[in-house]
Design an enzyme around this catalytic site. Sequence first.
Site, PDB file in Angstrom:
ATOM      1  N   HIS A  77       0.829  -1.207   0.000  1.00  6.60           N
ATOM      2  CA  HIS A  77       0.000   0.000   0.000  1.00  6.60           C
ATOM      3  C   HIS A  77       0.863   1.256   0.000  1.00  6.60           C
ATOM      4  O   HIS A  77       0.396   2.333  -0.377  1.00  6.60           O
ATOM      5  CB  HIS A  77      -0.959   0.011   1.201  1.00  6.60           C
ATOM      6  CG  HIS A  77      -0.276  -0.142   2.520  1.00  6.60           C
ATOM      7  ND1 HIS A  77      -0.018  -1.370   3.095  1.00  6.60           N
ATOM      8  CD2 HIS A  77       0.202   0.784   3.389  1.00  6.60           C
ATOM      9  CE1 HIS A  77       0.583  -1.197   4.253  1.00  6.60           C
ATOM     10  NE2 HIS A  77       0.730   0.099   4.449  1.00  6.60           N
ATOM     11  N   PRO A 126      -1.474  -7.794  -1.005  1.00  6.10           N
ATOM     12  CA  PRO A 126      -1.900  -8.762   0.009  1.00  6.10           C
ATOM     13  C   PRO A 126      -0.753  -8.967   1.002  1.00  6.10           C
ATOM     14  O   PRO A 126       0.299  -9.516   0.645  1.00  6.10           O
ATOM     15  CB  PRO A 126      -2.174 -10.028  -0.814  1.00  6.10           C
ATOM     16  CG  PRO A 126      -2.423  -9.540  -2.202  1.00  6.10           C
ATOM     17  CD  PRO A 126      -1.524  -8.355  -2.365  1.00  6.10           C
ATOM     18  N   HIS A 276      -2.849   6.874   7.584  1.00  2.27           N
ATOM     19  CA  HIS A 276      -2.531   5.612   6.906  1.00  2.27           C
ATOM     20  C   HIS A 276      -3.023   5.586   5.468  1.00  2.27           C
ATOM     21  O   HIS A 276      -2.248   5.313   4.551  1.00  2.27           O
ATOM     22  CB  HIS A 276      -3.141   4.419   7.658  1.00  2.27           C
ATOM     23  CG  HIS A 276      -3.080   3.136   6.882  1.00  2.27           C
ATOM     24  ND1 HIS A 276      -1.983   2.312   6.891  1.00  2.27           N
ATOM     25  CD2 HIS A 276      -3.986   2.548   6.054  1.00  2.27           C
ATOM     26  CE1 HIS A 276      -2.210   1.273   6.105  1.00  2.27           C
ATOM     27  NE2 HIS A 276      -3.424   1.385   5.590  1.00  2.27           N
ATOM     28  N   ARG A 377      -1.357 -39.393 -10.322  1.00  6.63           N
ATOM     29  CA  ARG A 377      -0.231 -38.878  -9.526  1.00  6.63           C
ATOM     30  C   ARG A 377       1.036 -39.681  -9.809  1.00  6.63           C
ATOM     31  O   ARG A 377       2.139 -39.152  -9.867  1.00  6.63           O
ATOM     32  CB  ARG A 377      -0.553 -38.888  -8.026  1.00  6.63           C
ATOM     33  CG  ARG A 377      -0.803 -40.261  -7.440  1.00  6.63           C
ATOM     34  CD  ARG A 377      -0.880 -40.249  -5.924  1.00  6.63           C
ATOM     35  NE  ARG A 377      -1.189 -41.570  -5.390  1.00  6.63           N
ATOM     36  CZ  ARG A 377      -1.049 -41.906  -4.131  1.00  6.63           C
ATOM     37  NH1 ARG A 377      -0.597 -41.033  -3.239  1.00  6.63           N
ATOM     38  NH2 ARG A 377      -1.360 -43.132  -3.723  1.00  6.63           N
ATOM     39  N   GLU A 431       1.741 -24.650   3.014  1.00  6.09           N
ATOM     40  CA  GLU A 431       1.206 -24.569   1.653  1.00  6.09           C
ATOM     41  C   GLU A 431       1.228 -23.145   1.105  1.00  6.09           C
ATOM     42  O   GLU A 431       1.632 -22.914  -0.040  1.00  6.09           O
ATOM     43  CB  GLU A 431      -0.231 -25.114   1.612  1.00  6.09           C
ATOM     44  CG  GLU A 431      -0.346 -26.593   1.926  1.00  6.09           C
ATOM     45  CD  GLU A 431      -0.507 -26.889   3.415  1.00  6.09           C
ATOM     46  OE1 GLU A 431      -0.698 -28.060   3.759  1.00  6.09           O
ATOM     47  OE2 GLU A 431      -0.447 -25.921   4.224  1.00  6.09           O
ATOM     48  N   HIS A 481      -4.915 -36.285  -4.942  1.00 10.98           N
ATOM     49  CA  HIS A 481      -6.071 -36.636  -4.114  1.00 10.98           C
ATOM     50  C   HIS A 481      -7.235 -35.721  -4.492  1.00 10.98           C
ATOM     51  O   HIS A 481      -7.752 -34.954  -3.693  1.00 10.98           O
ATOM     52  CB  HIS A 481      -5.730 -36.542  -2.630  1.00 10.98           C
ATOM     53  CG  HIS A 481      -4.678 -37.523  -2.197  1.00 10.98           C
ATOM     54  ND1 HIS A 481      -3.422 -37.555  -2.757  1.00 10.98           N
ATOM     55  CD2 HIS A 481      -4.706 -38.515  -1.269  1.00 10.98           C
ATOM     56  CE1 HIS A 481      -2.711 -38.518  -2.187  1.00 10.98           C
ATOM     57  NE2 HIS A 481      -3.465 -39.128  -1.289  1.00 10.98           N
ATOM     58  N   HIS A 493     -10.626 -33.894   3.699  1.00 12.34           N
ATOM     59  CA  HIS A 493      -9.577 -34.043   2.696  1.00 12.34           C
ATOM     60  C   HIS A 493     -10.132 -34.272   1.290  1.00 12.34           C
ATOM     61  O   HIS A 493      -9.348 -34.412   0.345  1.00 12.34           O
ATOM     62  CB  HIS A 493      -8.652 -35.203   3.070  1.00 12.34           C
ATOM     63  CG  HIS A 493      -7.706 -34.883   4.180  1.00 12.34           C
ATOM     64  ND1 HIS A 493      -8.121 -34.375   5.396  1.00 12.34           N
ATOM     65  CD2 HIS A 493      -6.359 -34.986   4.267  1.00 12.34           C
ATOM     66  CE1 HIS A 493      -7.072 -34.189   6.175  1.00 12.34           C
ATOM     67  NE2 HIS A 493      -5.987 -34.543   5.511  1.00 12.34           N
TER      68      HIS A 493
END
Length: 688
Positions: A77, A126, A276, A377, A431, A481, A493
């Site tokens: 920002h 982000p 800000h 896979r 992840e 999966h 899952h």
Amino acid sequence: MNAPLTTQPLDTAQLQRMADAVRVLAADAVEQAKSGHPGAPLGMAEMATVLWSRHLRHDPADPQWPDRDRFVLSNGHASMLVYALLHLTGYDLPLDELRRFRQLGSKTPGHPEFGVTPGVETTTGPLGQGLANAVGMALAESLLAAEFNRDGHTVVDHRTFVCVGDGCLMEGLSQEAISLAGTLGLGKLIVLYDDNGISIDGDVTRWFADDTPARFRACGWRVAGPVDGHDLQALDAALADAVQASRQPGAQPTLIVCRTTIGKGASGHEGTADVHGAPLGAQGIAALRRTLQWTHAPFELPDDIREAWDARASGAARRDAWQARFVAFAAAHPHEAAEFQRRTRHALPANWFARADEVVATLATRLMRDGKPLATRRASQLALDALAPLLPELLGGSADLTGSNLTDFDGHRRIERQRIAGNYLSWGVREFGMAAALNGVALHGGHVPYGGTFLTFSDYSRNAIRMAALMQQRVIHVFTHDSIGLGEDGPTHQPVEHLAALRLIPNLDVWRPADALETAVAWVQALQRRDGPSALVLSRQALPIVTRLAQRADITRGGYVLCDSPQPRAVLLATGSEVALALDARRVLAEAHGVAVRVVSMPNTRVFDAQSEAWRNDVLPPALPVIAIEAGHPDGLRRYAGRDGIVIGLARFGESAPGPQLMAHFGFTVDALVQSVLRRLDAAAAKA
């Protein structure tokens, strides 16, 4: 080895005026746009000035110089900070672009965007992702240095500098990033923490009371400070010390804690959340000028300040010195020099296309001859085994699921702190951190990165995938999966909405292959793609071989006729594991009901949608009803079935049971597909 950037004594008076030039440019641009975030640029001006004028190695005339230092503004920002720096130092960012801050078509968008503004290394905004991108950049630098530097020839030796704010460090992603950087000992990573204690809601101590220096130390970082973020001498000393420390064997990454005042100089607003994210207003701008004793009109800079900031001559000299070192390196190691140049140009090997096609043909022929069902896979791993030797820049990994994702390959070399040279990294259960760092690896250049996890965990990494798509970066995500077919692990899952959700990300290629050939083709297409990321969505369960080698060119078009019938009455459209169901249903329809149907496999909807109208209409004739089947949310394929079509999908969460039982329980069966076709044809007949 690079010498220190400057040995000139510190002229604090001049540096202060240079910092104030950054302040007024940022404030003027935000004021003209009537939009933006002036607080951070005003508070970070001294930090940025000391870094960019005395420690950052870059060449404004060549923003892609391979051995430049990287600068990442994670708290994106504060974009006017980096725009002011790029303009002042001599990048192709004229003053008119600063006047057009946040306007349509300008080179100065609201948050920094890679590919839009010369000199911007990554798209940030982000919070926390810039820090994780920087970890990827530092990792790429370390790997390239280990691979290409030789005794007497150092061609890779640069640093990655990152500015972060409180918000970046509140994000959980930051912990993933700093933990990995400390574990790997990425000593050329230097982070400047804009510790102003303010976020949008006010004083952060009410919701962010962490002992941040202790947190970094616990992760294996070297910590300097806190220093006064407005003290030019203290900042210069801290940066010089960090750069010197980064040259030592076994160096740790460095955090420099800089205590600053948000909105510094904005009388009546500094130190508060008010400054800000809102323009200062005419009175606030006037007060800022009085405080700084700045008498120049908006966007006007005195010649001596412009001259002091201009980095074009010094940048060219640094790049020329590196080029001379590279010429000597090329004379001593011509093969390595040519390979380095190829890889930093993001170019594939000269013989790649022919050899990759040969690999696909050989692998597919072997598996078809064997005839055994194979999880995609595992087909993916076999493709990697064959393709990796052709592509030395391939950099793989998994988020603690290597044995499940099957993302390792024959001859891979694991990266560890004690052995940074390698081409495979265990990212740990990170992840989001993995995906964001892979973006940094791709942005840095020199590697083609991929990483694996379960499809359901793509939610963790989704925003980083989105950023790769926005930045058009070649990053490959291996998601295994892929459906309720994974079985007993249950609904936590079992992905349901994930395929449809990933397909909604613009510029992301989502491949869901039906068998080994489609998998190998998907890998080749992902590796060859130069303008965006890819996701390979793969099965845990074994799938039969359903394609023919002659169809590999059709596969590259995203959707194609897998099996046809004379005068078909309907189209069965399927992806992945459900393609075999569609083929079995076609046989039953023909043998038991005398109904001829066409089977279409669609491994990649985005690629199919980009084909010519003639191709799309040839594959899916508008006059034929479409019955689609996919073990995911039905909305993913509904547009191909049309208003009157049928989609067999899953719009609820799964259950815990063996995969075949779940497929039957939720209606993914040959009989269900056959009955759907018959009902659709009966309905059409009744209408007629």
